[in-house]
Structures are given as structure tokens and as C-alpha cells.
Design a protein around this motif. Structure first.
Motif, PDB file in Angstrom:
ATOM      1  N   ALA A 109       9.659  42.357  40.560  1.00 48.99           N
ATOM      2  CA  ALA A 109       8.551  41.574  40.008  1.00 48.99           C
ATOM      3  C   ALA A 109       9.090  40.520  39.036  1.00 48.99           C
ATOM      4  CB  ALA A 109       7.573  42.508  39.291  1.00 48.99           C
ATOM      5  N   PRO A 110       8.333  39.422  38.824  1.00 46.01           N
ATOM      6  CA  PRO A 110       8.845  38.327  37.998  1.00 46.01           C
ATOM      7  C   PRO A 110       9.100  38.699  36.538  1.00 46.01           C
ATOM      8  CG  PRO A 110       6.730  37.734  38.995  1.00 46.01           C
ATOM      9  CD  PRO A 110       7.060  39.128  39.428  1.00 46.01           C
ATOM     10  N   TRP A 111       8.430  39.692  36.025  1.00 46.81           N
ATOM     11  CA  TRP A 111       8.579  40.046  34.611  1.00 46.81           C
ATOM     12  C   TRP A 111       9.432  41.302  34.418  1.00 46.81           C
ATOM     13  CZ3 TRP A 111       4.142  40.205  37.436  1.00 46.81           C
ATOM     14  CH2 TRP A 111       3.751  41.483  37.840  1.00 46.81           C
ATOM     15  N   GLU A 112       9.960  41.843  35.487  1.00 42.07           N
ATOM     16  CA  GLU A 112      10.640  43.127  35.440  1.00 42.07           C
ATOM     17  C   GLU A 112      12.090  42.968  34.986  1.00 42.07           C
ATOM     18  OE1 GLU A 112       9.871  46.834  38.209  1.00 42.07           O
ATOM     19  OE2 GLU A 112      10.700  45.140  39.282  1.00 42.07           O
ATOM     20  N   VAL A 113      12.473  43.700  33.975  1.00 45.49           N
ATOM     21  CA  VAL A 113      13.852  43.701  33.508  1.00 45.49           C
ATOM     22  C   VAL A 113      14.682  44.432  34.559  1.00 45.49           C
ATOM     23  CG1 VAL A 113      15.414  44.460  31.689  1.00 45.49           C
ATOM     24  CG2 VAL A 113      13.091  43.699  31.111  1.00 45.49           C
ATOM     25  N   HIS A 114      15.788  43.800  35.009  1.00 50.15           N
ATOM     26  CA  HIS A 114      16.554  44.386  36.097  1.00 50.15           C
ATOM     27  C   HIS A 114      18.036  44.034  36.011  1.00 50.15           C
ATOM     28  CE1 HIS A 114      15.382  40.348  37.309  1.00 50.15           C
ATOM     29  NE2 HIS A 114      16.503  40.310  38.009  1.00 50.15           N
ATOM     30  N   SER A 115      18.845  44.870  36.625  1.00 53.59           N
ATOM     31  CA  SER A 115      20.272  44.630  36.786  1.00 53.59           C
ATOM     32  C   SER A 115      20.763  45.566  37.888  1.00 53.59           C
ATOM     33  CB  SER A 115      21.031  44.876  35.483  1.00 53.59           C
ATOM     34  OG  SER A 115      20.980  46.233  35.132  1.00 53.59           O
ATOM     35  N   SER A 116      21.997  45.334  38.365  1.00 50.60           N
ATOM     36  CA  SER A 116      22.520  46.200  39.429  1.00 50.60           C
ATOM     37  C   SER A 116      24.003  46.443  39.241  1.00 50.60           C
ATOM     38  CB  SER A 116      22.254  45.577  40.808  1.00 50.60           C
ATOM     39  OG  SER A 116      23.000  44.395  40.953  1.00 50.60           O
ATOM     40  N   ALA A 117      24.513  47.441  39.951  1.00 48.15           N
ATOM     41  CA  ALA A 117      25.927  47.796  39.903  1.00 48.15           C
ATOM     42  C   ALA A 117      26.342  48.316  41.269  1.00 48.15           C
ATOM     43  CB  ALA A 117      26.163  48.866  38.837  1.00 48.15           C
ATOM     44  N   ALA A 118      27.649  48.324  41.522  1.00 50.71           N
ATOM     45  CA  ALA A 118      28.169  48.808  42.805  1.00 50.71           C
ATOM     46  C   ALA A 118      29.276  49.813  42.548  1.00 50.71           C
ATOM     47  CB  ALA A 118      28.697  47.645  43.630  1.00 50.71           C
ATOM     48  N   SER A 119      29.136  51.012  43.115  1.00 48.72           N
ATOM     49  CA  SER A 119      30.219  51.990  43.011  1.00 48.72           C
ATOM     50  C   SER A 119      31.166  51.853  44.199  1.00 48.72           C
ATOM     51  CB  SER A 119      29.653  53.409  42.934  1.00 48.72           C
ATOM     52  OG  SER A 119      28.839  53.660  44.046  1.00 48.72           O
ATOM     53  N   SER A 120      30.705  51.174  45.252  1.00 47.43           N
ATOM     54  CA  SER A 120      31.545  50.861  46.404  1.00 47.43           C
ATOM     55  C   SER A 120      31.267  49.397  46.760  1.00 47.43           C
ATOM     56  CB  SER A 120      31.209  51.780  47.582  1.00 47.43           C
ATOM     57  OG  SER A 120      29.865  51.571  47.970  1.00 47.43           O
ATOM     58  N   THR A 121      32.057  48.826  47.645  1.00 50.01           N
ATOM     59  CA  THR A 121      31.823  47.435  48.040  1.00 50.01           C
ATOM     60  C   THR A 121      30.440  47.336  48.666  1.00 50.01           C
ATOM     61  OG1 THR A 121      34.162  47.089  48.382  1.00 50.01           O
ATOM     62  CG2 THR A 121      32.673  45.549  49.467  1.00 50.01           C
ATOM     63  N   ARG A 122      29.726  46.297  48.275  1.00 55.47           N
ATOM     64  CA  ARG A 122      28.365  46.117  48.805  1.00 55.47           C
ATOM     65  C   ARG A 122      28.124  44.642  49.105  1.00 55.47           C
ATOM     66  NH1 ARG A 122      24.892  45.636  43.527  1.00 55.47           N
ATOM     67  NH2 ARG A 122      25.573  43.552  42.989  1.00 55.47           N
ATOM     68  N   LYS A 123      27.198  44.407  50.015  1.00 58.13           N
ATOM     69  CA  LYS A 123      26.803  43.046  50.365  1.00 58.13           C
ATOM     70  C   LYS A 123      25.279  43.006  50.386  1.00 58.13           C
ATOM     71  CE  LYS A 123      27.373  39.618  54.051  1.00 58.13           C
ATOM     72  NZ  LYS A 123      28.007  39.399  55.378  1.00 58.13           N
TER      73      LYS A 123
END
Length: 171
Positions: free
Chosen positions: A53-67
């Protein structure tokens, strides 16, 4: 609408949380992805999709290679496209991240919409690609149906708060 292919190697650490006015439609093409949405941490596997959503605080991480295939969508332009039916998208944003993940990934014909969008990423960047991606995104969002168990009170509260949320996120 803008798009990017995000490839991260194993051990990619979660950056500082981000919030802005764009919707993200994310398709996991390879590997797995750990994403934080507000206080929820979810794991996504190949073939799964998610919408931030436009107001949603977010981030991501990868424990393995990802695309990931990431589409950044202007929510105002998306809303202006709909003559009716945008209520389902507004209700989608009211779901918890876990419920939203379940709802999106159980859509009928999800594979067809996902593969259509993914195939367009292979095209060279052009105005035609942008237009074709836009129509593929619109087709995807037109299929979103949120179960009716969410009450009218939540929708009315959301509609009252929506202008403030959009202002906070930059729109």
C-alpha cells in the motif's frame, strides 16, 4: 508506472524501512524474499505476488539469491482508471499483510496474469512496453476480489483517513 528487476545476492540485509506514495506490485521470479510490512515479516517464494500500500512502511531482505519483478504504480492514476470496483483495492489495503498475501496468491488465473506481466519484462524498454505493462497491471488489479467479511465501518474509516495517508506519503 515504472518497473525494475531487483536481483540480490544471498545475505542482502534489510535497508531502513521506506514509505512513499507508490504502490508496489512485486512478483518473485527466483529464490525467496523476506519482507517487512509495518510490524509483519513475511516470506515469499517463486511465483508469489504482493502489493504494498502507498502508506505502508516496508523493506525486504534476501537470505539466498533472489530475483524480483517490481512495478511501481501511481495510486491516483490507478484509481482514475476504475469506473467502479476500486473498492476491492481499497479493501485489499485494509487487510493485514498476511491476509493480503493469502488473498492475492489465491486469485483465480493468478499464474496467467503473473506470466503475462513477467513476459513483458523481457521486452526492450520502450513506450510500447510501458503501455503493455500498464494494461497488464490494470488487468491484474481488475481481478482482485477481497472477501466481504470486512465491515463497512472499516471502509468508512479508511475513506476518511485516505487523504491524510496520501498527503503523508507525498501525494
Amino acid at each position: 508506472l515504472s518497473w525494475l528487476v531487483s536481483v540480490q545476492k544471498a545475505g542482502y540485509h534489510r535497508p531502513s524501512p521506506d514509505v512513499h506514495s507508490a504502490l508496489h506490485l512485486i512478483i518473485v521470479q527466483e529464490g525467496t524474499c523476506s519482507a517487512q510490512y509495518n510490524q509483519s515479516v513475511l516470506t515469499f517464494s517463486v511465483g508469489e505476488v504482493f502489493v504494498t500500500a502507498p502508506w505502508e512502511v516496508h523493506s525486504s531482505a534476501a537470505s539466498s539469491t533472489r530475483k524480483l519483478y517490481v512495478l511501481n504504480i501511481d495510486p491516483v492514476s490507478l484509481q482514475e482508471f476504475f469506473f467502479h470496483g476500486y473498492d476491492d483495492l481499497e479493501r485489499l489495503f485494509l487487510l493485514s499483510p498476511e491476509e493480503r498475501k493469502r488473498c492475492l496468491n489465491s486469485m483465480p488465473d493468478l499464474a496467467r496474469y503473473r506470466e503475462n506481466i513477467a513476459s513483458l519484462f523481457a521486452l526492450p524498454d520502450s513506450e510500447e512496453k510501458a503501455l503493455r505493462l500498464w494494461y497488464a497491471v490494470l488487468g491484474f488489479f481488475m481481478q482482485v476480489k477481497v472477501p466481504d467479511h470486512h465491515c463497512v465501518k472499516e471502509m468508512n474509516t479508511f475513506r476518511r483517513l485516505r487523504p491524510a495517508l496520501l498527503k503523508l506519503s507525498g501525494n
